[in-house]
Design an enzyme around this catalytic site. Structure first.
Site, PDB file in Angstrom:
ATOM      1  N   CYS A   1       0.803  -1.222   0.000  1.00 50.72           N
ATOM      2  CA  CYS A   1       0.000   0.000   0.000  1.00 50.72           C
ATOM      3  C   CYS A   1       0.837   1.274   0.000  1.00 50.72           C
ATOM      4  CB  CYS A   1      -0.946  -0.003   1.194  1.00 50.72           C
ATOM      5  SG  CYS A   1      -1.982  -1.483   1.233  1.00 50.72           S
TER       6      CYS A   1
ATOM      7  N   GLU B   1      -1.028   4.934  14.151  1.00 49.64           N
ATOM      8  CA  GLU B   1      -0.641   6.107  13.371  1.00 49.64           C
ATOM      9  C   GLU B   1      -0.799   7.386  14.183  1.00 49.64           C
ATOM     10  OE1 GLU B   1      -1.096   8.009   8.892  1.00 49.64           O
ATOM     11  OE2 GLU B   1      -2.468   6.406   9.518  1.00 49.64           O
TER      12      GLU B   1
ATOM     13  N   LYS C   1      -9.572   7.948   2.888  1.00 48.39           N
ATOM     14  CA  LYS C   1     -10.044   6.576   2.639  1.00 48.39           C
ATOM     15  C   LYS C   1     -11.474   6.389   3.136  1.00 48.39           C
ATOM     16  CE  LYS C   1      -5.636   4.065   2.589  1.00 48.39           C
ATOM     17  NZ  LYS C   1      -4.659   5.149   2.886  1.00 48.39           N
TER      18      LYS C   1
ATOM     19  N   HIS D   1      -9.843   1.978   0.199  1.00 46.87           N
ATOM     20  CA  HIS D   1      -8.395   1.778   0.175  1.00 46.87           C
ATOM     21  C   HIS D   1      -7.970   1.267  -1.205  1.00 46.87           C
ATOM     22  CE1 HIS D   1      -4.392   1.062   1.190  1.00 46.87           C
ATOM     23  NE2 HIS D   1      -4.509   0.271   2.237  1.00 46.87           N
TER      24      HIS D   1
END
Length: 416
Positions: free
Chosen positions: A164, A315, A336, A341
């Protein structure tokens, strides 16, 4: 050593919320969800029956019918988005094409082609009746190759693969090649077309996808207490990166400047993020060091923010590790929540979201927030549900991939 400045002079996008740059930005700024029941295959026996598909896409509107049949869907997205970006940048045959490259990103490549060819073989009598285009349609690097063939660009040409983080890696590579004088212009970005039985089935087996089948449009809900996994998307985004003096000499429009990039590894687990957010912390620090920017110059962070129980908190922990008290002055959002995604294409469309936020002075929202999660400090501005207007001097785009790959790019407002 003295490096060259790099700016963004063209953009293109095809996404679940808009099939052009303009439509994509309109969807982002209005908080539109791209999720709906999947139409590309029969989902009756699948746990997740929805996705964020690109709508009303006919490749033959852009590509010769014969050529389109010889491209996987991810490559069709690559061709269409780069065509738009090249047109937006007003690149023509007067440029030195030996100094123009293509660096693309994709996490999986031609999964649709692989699935259809192998399924047909498995259903047959064992006689190998494979298409002569099976291999060239499937391989990820064909996207960059076909873009260069279409436009005659003879500079650096390859595809990055880091799950990703793929297209953020591609943007970072393009940035470095230009600032080190290996090219004057590089077409970069990424695309993915993974809405099929294999991808949905595989991610379901990992328990990575949301199973909110009764309300697909609200299923991607980063930072919400009731988030239950990500929503698979498809599409792509393209950026024209150009050396500053080259852009100025031809009178190009400049959207933003690429300030720096960071790359790191979690070195922890095949799919889970580091529990202390170590790789995510490092990658943002590395990007800031590369850009030679201070913390207080960052106004917006477009987070990886996939809407998973584990990923979102790590995160945010990393952002607090890096930014400390300044984190409370920064707008944070996960686009997203709208696009789903895009896997290897995520970094490209999210970098474009950052560029447009800088260019337009609007922060796209994190939609689908219903219930506060006590894991997140309520003083953080996660830009819930509605876009916010503010000057954006600089923005970070974060992408993290399976295998522990982390990539961040910093975009900033251009000034002479």
């Amino acid at each position: 050593m003295q490096t060259r400045r790099v700016v963004v002079t063209g953009l293109g996008a095809i996404t679940p919320i808009g099939n052009t740059l303009e439509a994509y930005w309109e969807g982002l700024s209005n908080g539109v969800s791209g999720a709906s029941l999947t139409t590309q295959f029969d989902t009756t026996k699948f746990k997740t029956k929805f996705s964020c598909e690109v709508k009303n896409f006919d490749p033959t509107e852009f590509i010769d019918k014969k050529e389109a049949r010889r491209m996987d869907r991810f490559t069709q997205f690559a061709i269409v988005t780069t065509d738009e970006a090249i047109k937006d940048a007003k690149l023509d045959d007067t440029i030195n094409k030996d100094r123009v490259g293509v660096i693309w990103g994709t996490g999986i490549g031609g999964l649709n082609t692989f699935l259809s060819e192998v399924t047909a073989y498995a259903k047959g009598d064992g006689t190998p009746r494979f298409s002569p285009f099976f291999i060239p349609m499937m391989i990820g690097d064909i996207s960059a190759g076909l873009i260069s063939i279409r436009h005659g660009y003879r500079g650096p040409n390859f595809v990055t693969v880091s799950a990703c983080a793929s297209s953020t890696n591609a943007i970072a590579d393009a940035f470095n090649y230009i600032r080190l004088n290996k090219a004057d212009i590089i077409i970069t970005g990424g695309s993915e077309a993974g809405v099929n039985e294999a991808a949905i089935g595989g991610f379901n087996a990992m328990k990575a996808l949301s199973e909110r089948n009764d309300s697909p449009e609200t299923a991607s809900r980063p930072f919400d207490l009731d988030r239950d996994g990500f929503v698979l998307g498809e599409g792509g985004g393209a950026l024209v990166l150009e050396e500053l003096e080259h852009a100025l000499a031809r009178g190009a429009k400049i959207y933003a400047e690429v300030a720096g990039c960071g790359l790191s590894a979690d070195a922890y687990h095949m799919t889970a993020p580091h529990p202390d957010g170590l790789g995510a912390t490092n990658v943002m620090k590395f990007a800031l060091e590369d850009a030679e920017m201070s913390l207080d110059e960052i106004d917006y962070i477009n987070v990886h923010g996939t809407s998973t129980p584990l990923g979102d908190p790590q995160e945010i922990k990393a952002i607090l590790n890096v930014f400390g008290d300044h984190a409370y002055n920064v707008n944070i959002s996960s686009t997203k929540s709208m696009t789903g995604h895009l896997l290897g294409g995520a970094g490209a469309i999210e970098a474009i979201a950052c560029i447009m936020a800088i260019y337009k002075g609007v922060i796209p929202p994190t939609i689908n927030h219903f219930t506060d999660d006590p894991a997140f400090d309520p003083k953080l501005n996660l830009t819930f549900n509605k876009a916010q207007t503010r000057e954006v001097r600089a923005a970070i785009s974060n992408t993290f991939g399976f295998g522990g790959h982390n990539a961040s790019v910093i975009l900033k407002k251009y000034s002479a």
